[in-house]
Design a protein around this motif. Structure first.
Motif: not given
Length: 167
Positions: A35-51
């Motif tokens: 949300e702060k950086t719009k870093d796509p790697a952070a989003l992919e890692s977040a989705k991986r953790a949620l999944d």
């Protein structure tokens, strides 16, 4: 959190502790970074953790009515694994809901609502919310066979309980 923990290896090391609060904290942290950086790697890692929490984390029960995540170690007060807590029991669904807000993935929203509803049950029924009259409080340590007289009342704010409106 060290940036090296924000990848698959970090997720696996975190999950190996058998403490469901930790992977949810990791996912929330990654969502915040995104949300702060719009870093796509952070989003992919977040989705991986949620999944991971929805599909792979153990110990857990996965049923049509929702997922319950358990601690996979004995607690020093004589509580034997698997046990559960209102900490991750509510933080997990809040993190999944935040994941839905960020990604639009309806799976996260549905899992958040179902799993939160499970925690709204009394601890003796597998949830984390004790209710007495109009007062309620969250159980920090719950286990199969818990009774109200065995509750530790650790979470701050228990002394007077709180009013809860479930709408």
């Amino acid at each position: 959190m060290d940036p090296v923990t924000l990848n698959e290896e970090g997720l696996q090391k975190t999950a190996a502790k058998k403490d469901p609060l930790r992977p949810f904290f990791l996912a929330f942290r990654l969502l915040t970074i995104y949300e702060k950086t719009k870093d796509p790697a952070a989003l992919e890692s977040a989705k991986r953790a949620l999944d991971f929490m929805l599909d792979e984390y153990q110990p857990a029960t996965r049923e049509a009515e929702g997922t319950r995540w358990f601690y996979g170690f004995d607690y020093d007060r004589g509580i034997k694994a698997p046990w559960w807590s209102g900490m991750d029991g509510f933080f997990g669904p809040m993190t999944l809901y935040a994941g839905w807000q960020v990604t639009g993935n309806e799976r996260y929203r549905e899992a958040a609502i179902k799993s939160a509803k499970l925690m709204l049950r009394q601890p003796s029924d597998g949830g984390a919310l004790w209710c007495e009259g109009e007062d309620c409080w969250i159980s920090e340590y719950s286990w199969k066979g818990i009774t109200r007289d065995k509750e530790y009342h650790v979470l701050n704010g228990h002394s007077g309980g709180f009013r809860l409106c479930i709408c």
